[in-house]
Design an enzyme around this catalytic site. Structure first.
Site, PDB file in Angstrom:
ATOM      1  N   ASP A  67       7.389   2.431   7.396  1.00  0.00           N
ATOM      2  CA  ASP A  67       7.642   1.748   5.877  1.00  0.00           C
ATOM      3  C   ASP A  67       6.730   1.499   5.101  1.00  0.00           C
ATOM      4  OD1 ASP A  67       6.993   0.018   8.320  1.00  0.00           O
ATOM      5  OD2 ASP A  67       7.690  -1.638   7.759  1.00  0.00           O
ATOM      6  N   ASP A 212       0.419  -6.077   7.183  1.00  0.00           N
ATOM      7  CA  ASP A 212       1.445  -7.192   7.854  1.00  0.00           C
ATOM      8  C   ASP A 212      -0.321  -7.364   8.862  1.00  0.00           C
ATOM      9  OD1 ASP A 212       3.344  -5.744   6.878  1.00  0.00           O
ATOM     10  OD2 ASP A 212       3.989  -4.588   8.318  1.00  0.00           O
ATOM     11  N   HIS A 270       7.897  -8.980   3.252  1.00  0.00           N
ATOM     12  CA  HIS A 270       7.751  -7.938   4.403  1.00  0.00           C
ATOM     13  C   HIS A 270       9.397  -9.184   4.957  1.00  0.00           C
ATOM     14  CE1 HIS A 270       6.939  -5.725   7.993  1.00  0.00           C
ATOM     15  NE2 HIS A 270       6.203  -4.861   6.895  1.00  0.00           N
TER      16      HIS A 270
END
Length: 317
Positions: A67, A212, A270
């Site tokens: 992603d 992330d 996110h």
């Protein structure tokens, strides 16, 4: 300096949020665009903005989860088809080079421009020139993942023209030299130090864009005194265990990073597709603002302008 959120979702595309990509526009500063991550359909998202692919000078990839990278081969090919001929530099974790080269080779995509791929293997400064430097630290995710700290170098202060006039120095080519801080000898023998005729330096802006990550000290260090911090907030306040197990952060953890780093603004991105309603979004924002008031929830195509003088940010939809 301004940025566009091209994708603000986590994992898979949702109706209102595409997967991750952020464009930092440096048109006045260097006539270029820097892209951070390139999730699937990033080039489609760009079509809804003023961004021109040929202006993209650098691409920074936080990590190699799909992603965040599946849009890269298509964007590279389209940049070539649309007349992009200037060199492009890509920064990313080990494996970045293999992914790009294999994608282009197997799809028989031939680029009209040169690409240089730098695989990040150590923390520290990965780019520096006269106007900016970019440093990285490794975050805590399931695979190697980095956060980026983009620092604009301070600019010289304004030339104090009134002070020069008071000293009997009329406008002319000498002003240009003094503006550069040079020392000049006048015809009458006087020596002028340009630094004596400059106002206070204009402080450069700092933007921190994190990949992330779990809550970690590296995030705080990268975000220290940032004018704008972009932090993932995949999960809501009550999902600490879920966030920990999947190497992600909650809204409150992101806000705590901003607070400890003394950042000026925090933008949450996110966002998991489980939070799709307006009520859900208001809940996420409220949770974070209880810890850090200057928090905003990013949406696809949101444009944020970062002013130099006051470090002020203004958002536009």
């Amino acid at each position: 300096m301004d940025l566009y959120f091209l994708g603000t979702g986590a994992g898979v595309p949702a109706k209102s949020r595409n997967v991750t990509s952020i464009a930092l526009q440096l048109l006045k500063e260097r006539r270029a665009v820097w892209l951070f991550d390139c999730g699937e359909a990033t080039q489609h998202q760009i079509l809804h903005t003023p961004i021109k692919p040929r202006k993209i000078e650098k691409i920074f990839i936080t990590h190699l989860h799909g992603d965040h990278i599946f849009g890269l081969p298509g964007l590279l090919g389209s940049r070539s088809f649309q007349g992009g001929e200037t060199p492009l530099t890509i920064y990313g974790p080990p494996g970045m080079k293999d992914f790009i080269e294999a994608s282009l080779r197997l799809s028989c995509t031939h680029l009209k421009y040169k690409i240089t791929i730098h695989e990040i293997r150590e923390e520290g400064v990965i780019f520096e020139d006269d106007t900016f430097f970019v440093s990285v630290k490794r975050l805590q995710h399931g695979i190697p993942c980095f956060g980026f700290r983009i620092v604009e170098k301070d600019l010289p202060g304004t030339l104090l023209v009134d002070k020069l006039m008071q000293n009997g120095i009329p406008p002319g080519p000498i002003y240009k030299e003094l503006k550069k801080g040079h020392t000049i000898r006048l015809d009458d023998g006087r020596m002028l130090n340009g630094k004596d005729f400059l106002g206070a330096p204009k402080k450069g802006r700092i933007v921190t864009i994190l990949g992330d990550t779990k809550y970690c000290e590296a995030s705080i260090e990268l975000a220290k005194e940032a004018d704008l911090l972009i932090h993932e907030a995949t999960f809501a306040k009550g999902e600490n265990d879920l966030a920990y197990n999947y190497y992600h952060s909650t809204t409150v953890q992101a806000a705590l990073v901003a607070k400890k780093a003394n950042a000026k603004k925090l933008y949450l991105t996110h966002i998991s597709s489980r939070y799709q309603s307006e009520q859900d979004e208001q809940m996420l924002l409220k949770e974070a603002r209880e810890t850090f008031l200057e928090t905003y929830l990013a949406h696809d195509f949101m444009n944020v302008q970062i002013e130099r003088d006051k470090g002020k940010t203004e958002e536009h939809l």
